[in-house]
Design a protein around this motif. Structure first.
Motif, PDB file in Angstrom:
ATOM      1  N   UNK A 163      48.104  -3.605  16.200  1.00 40.97           N
ATOM      2  CA  UNK A 163      48.338  -2.431  17.049  1.00 40.97           C
ATOM      3  C   UNK A 163      47.848  -2.736  18.466  1.00 40.97           C
ATOM      4  N   UNK A 164      48.631  -3.539  19.189  1.00 37.55           N
ATOM      5  CA  UNK A 164      48.187  -4.099  20.461  1.00 37.55           C
ATOM      6  C   UNK A 164      49.375  -4.224  21.411  1.00 37.55           C
ATOM      7  N   UNK A 165      49.283  -3.555  22.562  1.00 36.76           N
ATOM      8  CA  UNK A 165      50.357  -3.567  23.564  1.00 36.76           C
ATOM      9  C   UNK A 165      50.086  -4.546  24.708  1.00 36.76           C
ATOM     10  N   UNK A 166      49.222  -5.512  24.498  1.00 33.88           N
ATOM     11  CA  UNK A 166      48.818  -6.415  25.570  1.00 33.88           C
ATOM     12  C   UNK A 166      50.002  -7.068  26.259  1.00 33.88           C
ATOM     13  N   UNK A 167      50.976  -7.528  25.495  1.00 29.31           N
ATOM     14  CA  UNK A 167      52.078  -8.281  26.085  1.00 29.31           C
ATOM     15  C   UNK A 167      53.090  -7.406  26.816  1.00 29.31           C
ATOM     16  N   UNK A 168      52.833  -6.097  26.872  1.00 26.42           N
ATOM     17  CA  UNK A 168      53.691  -5.203  27.642  1.00 26.42           C
ATOM     18  C   UNK A 168      53.007  -4.712  28.914  1.00 26.42           C
ATOM     19  N   UNK A 169      51.796  -5.185  29.198  1.00 27.38           N
ATOM     20  CA  UNK A 169      51.027  -4.664  30.317  1.00 27.38           C
ATOM     21  C   UNK A 169      50.895  -5.713  31.421  1.00 27.38           C
TER      22      UNK A 169
ATOM     23  N   UNK B  42      46.574   6.349  17.643  1.00 28.96           N
ATOM     24  CA  UNK B  42      46.858   5.096  18.343  1.00 28.96           C
ATOM     25  C   UNK B  42      46.343   5.116  19.782  1.00 28.96           C
ATOM     26  N   UNK B  43      45.260   5.826  20.040  1.00 25.69           N
ATOM     27  CA  UNK B  43      44.676   5.870  21.378  1.00 25.69           C
ATOM     28  C   UNK B  43      44.174   4.479  21.785  1.00 25.69           C
ATOM     29  N   UNK B  44      44.233   4.199  23.098  1.00 19.75           N
ATOM     30  CA  UNK B  44      43.815   2.909  23.651  1.00 19.75           C
ATOM     31  C   UNK B  44      42.961   3.132  24.880  1.00 19.75           C
ATOM     32  N   UNK B  45      42.136   2.131  25.252  1.00 23.00           N
ATOM     33  CA  UNK B  45      41.315   2.272  26.462  1.00 23.00           C
ATOM     34  C   UNK B  45      42.158   2.480  27.704  1.00 23.00           C
ATOM     35  N   UNK B  46      43.206   1.685  27.876  1.00 26.50           N
ATOM     36  CA  UNK B  46      44.089   1.852  29.026  1.00 26.50           C
ATOM     37  C   UNK B  46      43.539   1.316  30.321  1.00 26.50           C
TER      38      UNK B  46
ATOM     39  N   UNK C  80      58.930   9.012  17.417  1.00 23.43           N
ATOM     40  CA  UNK C  80      59.092   7.563  17.365  1.00 23.43           C
ATOM     41  C   UNK C  80      60.302   7.068  18.145  1.00 23.43           C
ATOM     42  N   UNK C  81      61.299   7.925  18.308  1.00 24.18           N
ATOM     43  CA  UNK C  81      62.534   7.484  18.962  1.00 24.18           C
ATOM     44  C   UNK C  81      62.322   7.153  20.431  1.00 24.18           C
ATOM     45  N   UNK C  82      61.423   7.873  21.090  1.00 22.90           N
ATOM     46  CA  UNK C  82      61.287   7.742  22.539  1.00 22.90           C
ATOM     47  C   UNK C  82      59.926   7.219  22.992  1.00 22.90           C
ATOM     48  N   UNK C  83      59.041   6.896  22.062  1.00 20.27           N
ATOM     49  CA  UNK C  83      57.716   6.383  22.443  1.00 20.27           C
ATOM     50  C   UNK C  83      57.529   4.963  21.921  1.00 20.27           C
ATOM     51  N   UNK C  84      57.111   4.061  22.786  1.00 17.29           N
ATOM     52  CA  UNK C  84      56.776   2.715  22.369  1.00 17.29           C
ATOM     53  C   UNK C  84      57.966   1.782  22.310  1.00 17.29           C
ATOM     54  N   UNK C  85      57.710   0.467  22.214  1.00 21.11           N
ATOM     55  CA  UNK C  85      58.781  -0.529  22.161  1.00 21.11           C
ATOM     56  C   UNK C  85      59.432  -0.567  20.792  1.00 21.11           C
ATOM     57  N   UNK C  86      60.610  -1.203  20.742  1.00 18.95           N
ATOM     58  CA  UNK C  86      61.282  -1.394  19.458  1.00 18.95           C
ATOM     59  C   UNK C  86      60.824  -2.682  18.798  1.00 18.95           C
TER      60      UNK C  86
ATOM     61  N   UNK D   2      57.717  -5.591  19.389  1.00 17.94           N
ATOM     62  CA  UNK D   2      57.349  -5.162  18.032  1.00 17.94           C
ATOM     63  C   UNK D   2      57.184  -3.650  17.974  1.00 17.94           C
ATOM     64  N   UNK D   3      57.321  -3.089  16.776  1.00 15.89           N
ATOM     65  CA  UNK D   3      57.295  -1.635  16.624  1.00 15.89           C
ATOM     66  C   UNK D   3      55.893  -1.073  16.672  1.00 15.89           C
ATOM     67  N   UNK D   4      55.316  -1.044  17.856  1.00  7.72           N
ATOM     68  CA  UNK D   4      53.967  -0.513  18.042  1.00  7.72           C
ATOM     69  C   UNK D   4      54.064   0.963  18.423  1.00  7.72           C
ATOM     70  N   UNK D   5      53.266   1.797  17.777  1.00  6.65           N
ATOM     71  CA  UNK D   5      53.355   3.241  17.970  1.00  6.65           C
ATOM     72  C   UNK D   5      52.445   3.703  19.111  1.00  6.65           C
TER      73      UNK D   5
END
Length: 449
Positions: A361-367, A415-419, A149-155, A157-160
């Motif tokens: 569980x959505x990383x849309x705003x980081x892509x 937490x797999x995603x289409x990508x 968790x320390x090195x993966x994903x944003x802080x 929001x805390x998305x894994x």
């Protein structure tokens, strides 16, 4: 307009350090080692709860790739590594309208390694090493899928982030910057300066510190902190503090209630500017009971128990609590157990995770490919999903090496995603699995030398 993608000081210092050390060792004839391999993976999404217009049930996943790594021992103290790889990957389509229901393969090149490692001393029980460039880094080698968790994903929001053999769990470059590693007996510590390449704003510097202590052969304990985006390349991107349209926080129509980087308390009429910067803290442990008894039937990894817990973001102000929940809502916990495989497998690792998150569980705003505004504010739960149904995740990973052949497989709800798909829908970055009954399987076979 100023260029917001400026080269940071850290990569420049790394290049200068590499050049200086290389020059000092130039007189020595290097010892060259070549490593490489190729692998094929295949999988199937057995159940994926529909989160939007896409339906990933029954989608197959497949990829094939190869990589080559060259290492040059310039002297007794200096090792330089460089390598490249390429993957031909198939992205799940999501609906029948995308290329008849399946998307074509896409070639994706990547760096295996591009770094130097310089050892100031190595006295057997004490070492001091400096690594710089683009290199693999994992503070918890027990993890097969969930955790780190320390090195993966944003802080915020805390998305894994997790998935089948991601680059964070394999020996592939994932950290750009510098790492100072010190080991003295049972104590080991890392100081890492990471230039962000995965979470917006990119190029920000995130100092990371991890300390580990071994108690004999049975226990391994560790803890660390990641001051994510602490050193900002452009503060207007990391921590905007203006409502001006050119400040990077305007949704485009001039309506301040739609600014993507602010939280508005409509009761108290307070406006809080949200930041991408924040602090993660983490602790982990590993216990191997085989240190207390001997068994010829058990493998080296059998019976090992390990766990990790983190807090993603320490701010407890009103706005942060309203958006991300209390600290308990930002605390993922994982535990793993290596089921006895009696040397038939190198390991058979069962991992479970509990994360009572209040955000989708959505990383849309980081892509960047989605065309949306970058924002630390969570994506709205417009479909009214029951977010409690994805609190529990699990993963079963198996591996066996036979000579130069490696076979691995995984069954999981993670937490797999289409990508990526043929279009740029926001749903590309939503997790496949949002319900306890969702799951998939993957398998890989590779040859390495």
């Amino acid at each position: 307009m100023q260029n917001r993608h400026r080269t940071t000081l850290l990569p420049r210092l790394g290049i200068l350090a590499l050049a200086g050390i290389s020059f000092a060792a130039a007189a020595a004839a290097p010892e060259i080692t070549i490593k490489g391999g190729a692998a094929l993976s295949m999988g199937y999404i057995v159940k994926s709860s529909d989160t939007s217009t896409n339906d990933y049930n029954g989608n197959r996943m497949q990829s094939v790739g190869a990589q080559l790594l060259l290492q040059a021992r310039m002297s007794g103290n200096l090792l330089i590594s460089t390598g490249v790889g390429i993957t031909e990957r198939h992205f799940p389509a999501g609906n029948i309208g995308n290329a008849g229901g399946r998307t074509p393969f896409t070639w994706t090149p990547y760096l295996v390694d591009a770094d130097f490692n310089y050892s100031w001393w190595n006295s057997g029980d004490a070492t001091l090493n400096l690594t710089g460039g683009y290199f693999p880094y994992s503070y918890n080698p027990d993890v097969k899928n969930l955790g780190l968790y320390l090195t993966r994903g944003p802080v915020y929001p805390g998305i894994l982030v997790s998935g089948f053999e991601t680059k964070h769990t394999r020996p592939v470059a994932n950290t750009l910057g510098l790492r100072l590693n010190h080991r003295s007996g049972a104590f080991e510590q890392d100081l890492v300066l990471n230039s962000e390449t995965e979470t917006f704003p990119i190029f920000d510097i995130s100092p990371i510190y991890v300390a580990t202590f071994k108690f004999g052969s049975a226990f391994r304990l560790g803890a660390g902190a990641n001051f994510q985006h602490l050193i900002s390349v452009d503060s207007r991107l990391t921590s905007p503090d203006t409502l001006e349209a050119n400040g990077g926080d305007d949704a485009g129509d001039g309506n301040p209630l739609k600014r993507t980087n602010i939280y508005v308390d409509t009761i108290a009429h307070d406006t809080t500017f949200m930041s991408f910067a924040g602090t993660k803290v983490m602790a982990f442990l590993s216990f191997d009971p085989k240190a207390w008894f001997s068994s010829e039937a058990l493998g080296a990894e059998d019976l090992k128990v390990y766990a990790e817990v983190a807090v993603l973001g320490l701010s407890t102000t009103k706005a942060y609590n309203a958006l991300y929940g209390d600290l308990k809502n930002r605390m993922p916990i994982m535990a793993g157990f290596n089921i006895p495989a009696f040397k038939l497998l190198d390991h058979l690792s069962l991992e479970v995770e509990w994360y009572d998150s209040r955000v989708k569980d959505d990383l849309t705003r980081f892509q960047p490919s989605t065309g949306n505004f970058y924002s630390p504010i969570p994506v709205a739960n417009e479909a009214k999903l029951d977010l409690a149904k994805d609190d529990l995740k699990w993963s079963l990973h198996a591996e066996r090496k036979i000579g130069q052949i490696r076979v691995s497989a995984q069954v999981a709800n993670d937490h797999s995603r289409p990508g990526g798909t043929l279009t740029s829908r926001a749903s590309e970055w939503q997790a496949f699995f949002v319900d306890t009954k969702d799951w998939y399987w993957m398998a890989k076979v590779g040859f390495f030398f």
